[in-house]
Design a protein around this motif. Structure first.
Motif, PDB file in Angstrom:
ATOM      1  N   PHE A 347      -2.484  -0.635   1.315  1.00  0.00           N
ATOM      2  CA  PHE A 347      -1.654   0.176   0.432  1.00  0.00           C
ATOM      3  C   PHE A 347      -2.484   0.891  -0.627  1.00  0.00           C
ATOM      4  O   PHE A 347      -2.102   1.976  -1.090  1.00  0.00           O
ATOM      5  CB  PHE A 347      -0.552  -0.679  -0.191  1.00  0.00           C
ATOM      6  CG  PHE A 347       0.542  -1.010   0.777  1.00  0.00           C
ATOM      7  CD1 PHE A 347       1.292  -0.008   1.373  1.00  0.00           C
ATOM      8  CD2 PHE A 347       0.804  -2.328   1.135  1.00  0.00           C
ATOM      9  CE1 PHE A 347       2.295  -0.304   2.287  1.00  0.00           C
ATOM     10  CE2 PHE A 347       1.808  -2.634   2.045  1.00  0.00           C
ATOM     11  CZ  PHE A 347       2.547  -1.615   2.625  1.00  0.00           C
ATOM     12  N   SER A 348      -3.615   0.322  -0.995  1.00  0.00           N
ATOM     13  CA  SER A 348      -4.524   1.046  -1.885  1.00  0.00           C
ATOM     14  C   SER A 348      -5.011   2.330  -1.220  1.00  0.00           C
ATOM     15  O   SER A 348      -5.078   3.390  -1.858  1.00  0.00           O
ATOM     16  CB  SER A 348      -5.714   0.164  -2.256  1.00  0.00           C
ATOM     17  OG  SER A 348      -5.304  -0.925  -3.069  1.00  0.00           O
ATOM     18  N   PHE A 355      -0.158   9.355  -1.148  1.00  0.00           N
ATOM     19  CA  PHE A 355       1.213   9.026  -0.742  1.00  0.00           C
ATOM     20  C   PHE A 355       1.812   7.991  -1.690  1.00  0.00           C
ATOM     21  O   PHE A 355       1.152   7.035  -2.101  1.00  0.00           O
ATOM     22  CB  PHE A 355       1.235   8.512   0.691  1.00  0.00           C
ATOM     23  CG  PHE A 355       0.773   9.552   1.684  1.00  0.00           C
ATOM     24  CD1 PHE A 355       1.660  10.482   2.183  1.00  0.00           C
ATOM     25  CD2 PHE A 355      -0.560   9.621   2.066  1.00  0.00           C
ATOM     26  CE1 PHE A 355       1.232  11.461   3.067  1.00  0.00           C
ATOM     27  CE2 PHE A 355      -0.997  10.593   2.945  1.00  0.00           C
ATOM     28  CZ  PHE A 355      -0.098  11.521   3.455  1.00  0.00           C
ATOM     29  N   THR A 356       3.095   8.193  -2.001  1.00  0.00           N
ATOM     30  CA  THR A 356       3.807   7.302  -2.912  1.00  0.00           C
ATOM     31  C   THR A 356       4.804   6.418  -2.181  1.00  0.00           C
ATOM     32  O   THR A 356       5.182   5.362  -2.691  1.00  0.00           O
ATOM     33  CB  THR A 356       4.543   8.125  -3.990  1.00  0.00           C
ATOM     34  OG1 THR A 356       3.607   9.017  -4.601  1.00  0.00           O
ATOM     35  CG2 THR A 356       5.164   7.247  -5.051  1.00  0.00           C
ATOM     36  N   VAL A 357       5.253   6.822  -1.003  1.00  0.00           N
ATOM     37  CA  VAL A 357       6.224   6.069  -0.205  1.00  0.00           C
ATOM     38  C   VAL A 357       5.635   5.807   1.170  1.00  0.00           C
ATOM     39  O   VAL A 357       4.971   6.674   1.749  1.00  0.00           O
ATOM     40  CB  VAL A 357       7.562   6.837  -0.069  1.00  0.00           C
ATOM     41  CG1 VAL A 357       8.499   6.146   0.914  1.00  0.00           C
ATOM     42  CG2 VAL A 357       8.237   6.977  -1.424  1.00  0.00           C
ATOM     43  N   ALA A 358       5.878   4.593   1.695  1.00  0.00           N
ATOM     44  CA  ALA A 358       5.415   4.250   3.044  1.00  0.00           C
ATOM     45  C   ALA A 358       6.514   3.494   3.775  1.00  0.00           C
ATOM     46  O   ALA A 358       7.119   2.573   3.222  1.00  0.00           O
ATOM     47  CB  ALA A 358       4.143   3.405   2.987  1.00  0.00           C
ATOM     48  N   ALA A 463      -0.472  -1.129  -5.756  1.00  0.00           N
ATOM     49  CA  ALA A 463      -1.134   0.150  -5.522  1.00  0.00           C
ATOM     50  C   ALA A 463      -0.233   1.337  -5.864  1.00  0.00           C
ATOM     51  O   ALA A 463      -0.539   2.476  -5.507  1.00  0.00           O
ATOM     52  CB  ALA A 463      -1.572   0.248  -4.063  1.00  0.00           C
ATOM     53  N   SER A 464       0.902   1.082  -6.522  1.00  0.00           N
ATOM     54  CA  SER A 464       1.870   2.141  -6.868  1.00  0.00           C
ATOM     55  C   SER A 464       2.417   2.824  -5.628  1.00  0.00           C
ATOM     56  O   SER A 464       2.519   4.050  -5.564  1.00  0.00           O
ATOM     57  CB  SER A 464       1.224   3.183  -7.802  1.00  0.00           C
ATOM     58  OG  SER A 464       0.671   2.588  -8.943  1.00  0.00           O
TER      59      SER A 464
END
Length: 634
Positions: A347-348, A355-358, A463-464
Motif C-alpha cells: 500500500f505504500s 493512488f488514494t483508493v484501491a 499509507a493514506s
C-alpha cells in the motif's frame, strides 16, 4: 475516509487531543480538526476521497448534533436527495455531511439507512448529552474504546496508539492475550491485547449518557434464505451481484487502483473493474530473489488478460528487520500473519504511485468456503469430531506446542482460566443448524473482523490509502452466507465453487486451474540459515530476554530454533515468527517493562487479570451466539 477520536464526560486536555490526532495523521493527512465542549471532544483526521474540497469535520446540525466519521457511505447521494426533500440543506457533496441530518430524522436507527463501511461518533446535546458510536455490519472500520465505569469516562479512537495518547487510558498488558494471540493469530471478539481496552464489535451501536452509562446494542444481521439459483448455474447470481458492487466501488473523486495477488478473488475483482474503467492500474508485490509460491507470473498474466496497467512491486527481504517494528506499531497489537509486511509495503507503493483508493479481493474465502480448514471440516463425516482439527488450524502455534512453550506459571494461568481455543471449540460444538452455516458465520462474523479487516484497514491507512472491498458489500455477503454447501464446496476438489463458476471466461485458464495458495510471506524459507530475518528473530527471542518476561520457556524456544535450523518446517517457522512479533509489540508499547514485567511472573496478578468487566450488551433475539466469541470473560 478518516481517522476519528474523542472522549465523553472526561477531563482531557487539548494537548491530548492533538497527540491523538498526530498519531493517526498517516490515515488522514489532508485535514486535522477537533471540537470540544464541557466534558466532551470529537476529532478527525481526513483523507479526502469524496468531494475533496468539502467534508470539513466535525459535521454539525445546529448546536445540538455533532458528528465525526471514518469510512465511505456509498449511498450518500440518494440519502442527500431524500433528506433535502425533508427540508435539510447541505454545504457540500461529501458523503459524511449527510450524517447529522440522517441522525436528526431517525435517531439511533440512522445506521439502518447506511450502505457502506463506517465508524461514526454522534454527540447529541439537544437534551441530556448523549454519545453514540456505531460500526458497520462487518467491522470494516474498527473503533477502539476505553470505558472507565467507576469514573464514567469514555475515550475512543480509530487506532490503538492514538487511544493511548489519552492519559486516562491505562497502558497494561491483558494477560490472557498471549494465549489468545497464539491460539488465533490475533485476539478475537471485543478484547484487545491491552487490559481494559476493547473494540466495538461489528453491527454495534454504543449509547453513553450520564444517567445510564454505557450500553452496547448489536443490530440483527441474521442470514436470510438465498434467492433461487439461476438456471445458468451457481455463478450467475454471484457475477451479477459482484459486477454491480464493483461498478459502484470503482467510482471516486480521486485516483483508483487495483490490488491483485494472481489468484481467483482479486483476479475476479480486477476483471470486473477493468470492464468498467479501461486502463486501470493494478499492483502486485513479490520479494527480491527466488522464493517458494511466487505469484507474480499469475498476477501479470491476469493483468494482461484484463488490460490493466500493471505495476510489479518488489521488496527486499533484507529490509524486513527495519519494516517489522513499523508494522507492529501501526497494527497496535500482534497479528501473526507474515503477510502484514507485504501489505504495508504494497500500500505504500500504491500511494507513492499517486493512488488514494484501491480495490482488493479480501473477504471472499470466509463466505464462499475458500479455506482448506473449512473444506476439511465440511467433509468430516457426521458424528466425527471436526471441531478440534478446525480450531487448531486457526492457530499460529498448535495447541500441544503452545503448552510446551509457556512457562510453568503461564501454563498454570491458562489452565485455570481456560484457553481461548477451548472457548471457541465449545461455542462451535454447541452451535445448531447446518455445519456450513456455523463455519460461515464464524469465519465472517468473528474471525474476519479481528484478523483480516483490522489488518487491512490499519496497514492501508498507514499509507493514506482507502481500501474498498467488493466481496464485503451487503448484497454479496447476504447471498454468499446463505448459499448451500454444494454451491461452496464441490464433492471433489476445493471450495469457492460458485466463485469459480462466476469467473469463467473472465480470467486466464491457468489462474482458474491452479491450486489454491495463500497470499502470504514464505516465512519458512526466510527463516532458514543465512537469512537476515533468522538472525533478527533470534535476537528478539534471546533466552535471557524471555526469562525476564516470564511467559515463555526459553529452553523450549531454543529447541524450536534448533528444529528450524536443522529441519526447516512451517510449524516451527510460524511459531518463531509469532513469538517474535509478540516481543516486538511488548517493546513498542511497554518499553519500560518488556524485559522486567512483574505481572508475568506473579501468579496473584495473573489471577486478578483473568477476567475483564465488559459493558452490558443488548443483542437482538436472532443474533447468532457465535457473535460473542471469544476471549472476554463476561
Amino acid at each position: 475516509m478518516c481517522r476519528i477520536f474523542g472522549y465523553f464526560d472526561a477531563r482531557t486536555t487539548p494537548h491530548e487531543l492533538r497527540a491523538a490526532s498526530a498519531l493517526q495523521r498517516h490515515g488522514g493527512p489532508d485535514a486535522q480538526t477537533f471540537a470540544t465542549g464541557p466534558g466532551w471532544g470529537l476529532g478527525s483526521n481526513r483523507l479526502a476521497v469524496t468531494d475533496p474540497g468539502g467534508g470539513v469535520q466535525p459535521y454539525r446540525l445546529g448546536d445540538g448534533i455533532t458528528v465525526v466519521f471514518n469510512g465511505e457511505i456509498y449511498n450518500h447521494a440518494e440519502l442527500r436527495r431524500r433528506l433535502a426533500a425533508r427540508g435539510h440543506q447541505f454545504e457540500d457533496d461529501c458523503d459524511g455531511s449527510v450524517l447529522p441530518a440522517l441522525y436528526a430524522e431517525y435517531g439511533p436507527d440512522f445506521t439502518d439507512h447506511l450502505d457502506g463501511m463506517y465508524a461514526v461518533a454522534v454527540l447529541d446535546r439537544r437534551r441530556d448529552p448523549t454519545l453514540l458510536l456505531a460500526t458497520d455490519d462487518l467491522g470494516m472500520k474498527p473503533l477502539y474504546y476505553h470505558w472507565d465505569a467507576q469514573r464514567r469516562e469514555l475515550h475512543f479512537s480509530s487506532e490503538l496508539p492514538a487511544l493511548l495518547a489519552f492519559r486516562a487510558v491505562p497502558v497494561e498488558v491483558w494477560e490472557p492475550g498471549l494465549d489468545a494471540y497464539l491460539s488465533t493469530k490475533t485476539p478475537f471478539g471485543e478484547e484487545t491485547m491491552f487490559r481494559g481496552i476493547r473494540v466495538l464489535p461489528p453491527a454495534a451501536t454504543a449509547h453513553l449518557d450520564r444517567s445510564r452509562g454505557l450500553r452496547i446494542v448489536r443490530r440483527d444481521t441474521a442470514v436470510v434464505p438465498a434467492a433461487p439459483e439461476s438456471p445458468a448455474g451457481p455463478g450467475a447470481r454471484v457475477r451479477s451481484l459482484l459486477t454491480a458492487e464493483v461498478d459502484r466501488l470503482v467510482r471516486a473523486d480521486v485516483p483508483v487502483a487495483l490490488v491483485t495477488s494472481g489468484g481467483l478473488d482479486s483476479g475476479l475483482v480486477s476483471a470486473l473493474a477493468a470492464r468498467r474503467v479501461p486502463g486501470l492500474h493494478s499492483f502486485n508485490i513479490a520479494y527480491t530473489g527466488t522464493w517458494p509460491a511466487d505469484e507474480r507470473a499469475f498476477a501479470r498474466e491476469t493483468a494482461e488478460w484484463n488490460g490493466t496497467r500493471h505495476h510489479q512491486i518488489e521488496i527486499d527481504p533484507a529490509r524486513f528487520p527495519e519494516l517489522l517494528p513499523d508494522v507492529v506499531g501501526h497494527l497496535g497489537q500482534p497479528n501473526a500473519d507474515p503477510i502484514t509486511l507485504s501489505t504495508r509495503a504494497l500500500f505504500s507503493a500504491v500511494r507513492e504511485a499517486g493512488f488514494t483508493v484501491a480495490l482488493t479481493g479480501d473477504g471472499a474465502d470466509e463466505v464462499f468456503g475458500g479455506y482448506d480448514r473449512m473444506v476439511t471440516a465440511l467433509r468430516t463425516p457426521p458424528g466425527q469430531d471436526w471441531v478440534t482439527r478446525y480450531v487448531d488450524a486457526l492457530a499460529a502455534v498448535p495447541r500441544r506446542l503452545r503448552n510446551e512453550l509457556y512457562s510453568a506459571e503461564y501454563r498454570h494461568f491458562v489452565a485455570a482460566r481456560g484457553s481461548a481455543a477451548d472457548r471457541i471449540a465449545e461455542e462451535l460444538g454447541a452451535s445448531v443448524g447446518p455445519r456450513v452455516r456455523t463455519l460461515t458465520e464464524f469465519e465472517s462474523g468473528v474471525r474476519m473482523p479481528a484478523y483480516h479487516l483490522r489488518r487491512v484497514d490499519h496497514l492501508s491507512m498507514a499509507a493514506s490509502v482507502e481500501v474498498r472491498l467488493p466481496f464485503c458489500q451487503p448484497s454479496v455477503q447476504r447471498h454468499a452466507r446463505a448459499l448451500p454447501e454444494e454451491a461452496k464446496v464441490a464433492a471433489r476438489g476445493g471450495g469457492k465453487r460458485a466463485l469459480y463458476a462466476a469467473a469463467e471466461g473472465l480470467l486466464p485458464p491457468s489462474v482458474l486451474q491452479r491450486p489454491k495458495q495463500p497470499f502470504t510471506l514464505p516465512v519458512t524459507a526466510m527463516l532458514a540459515p543465512g537469512q537476515p530475518l533468522l538472525e533478527y528473530v533470534r535476537e528478539l527471542l534471546a533466552p535471557g530476554r524471555l526469562a525476564r518476561s516470564g511467559r515463555l520457556d526459553p529452553h523450549r524456544v531454543e529447541q524450536l530454533f534448533q528444529e528450524q535450523l536443522t529441519r526447516p518446517n512451517d510449524r516451527a517457522a510460524l511459531a518463531l515468527w509469532a513469538l517474535a512479533v509478540h516481543v516486538l509489540w511488548l517493546d513498542r508499547f511497554f518499553p519500560a517493562t518488556a524485559t522486567a514485567d512483574a505481572s508475568a511472573t506473579d501468579p496473584s496478578v495473573l489471577t486478578a487479570q483473568a477476567a475483564a468487566p465488559a459493558p452490558p450488551a443488548i443483542r437482538p433475539p436472532a443474533a447468532a451466539a457465535l457473535s460473542a466469541l471469544p476471549g472476554a470473560a463476561r
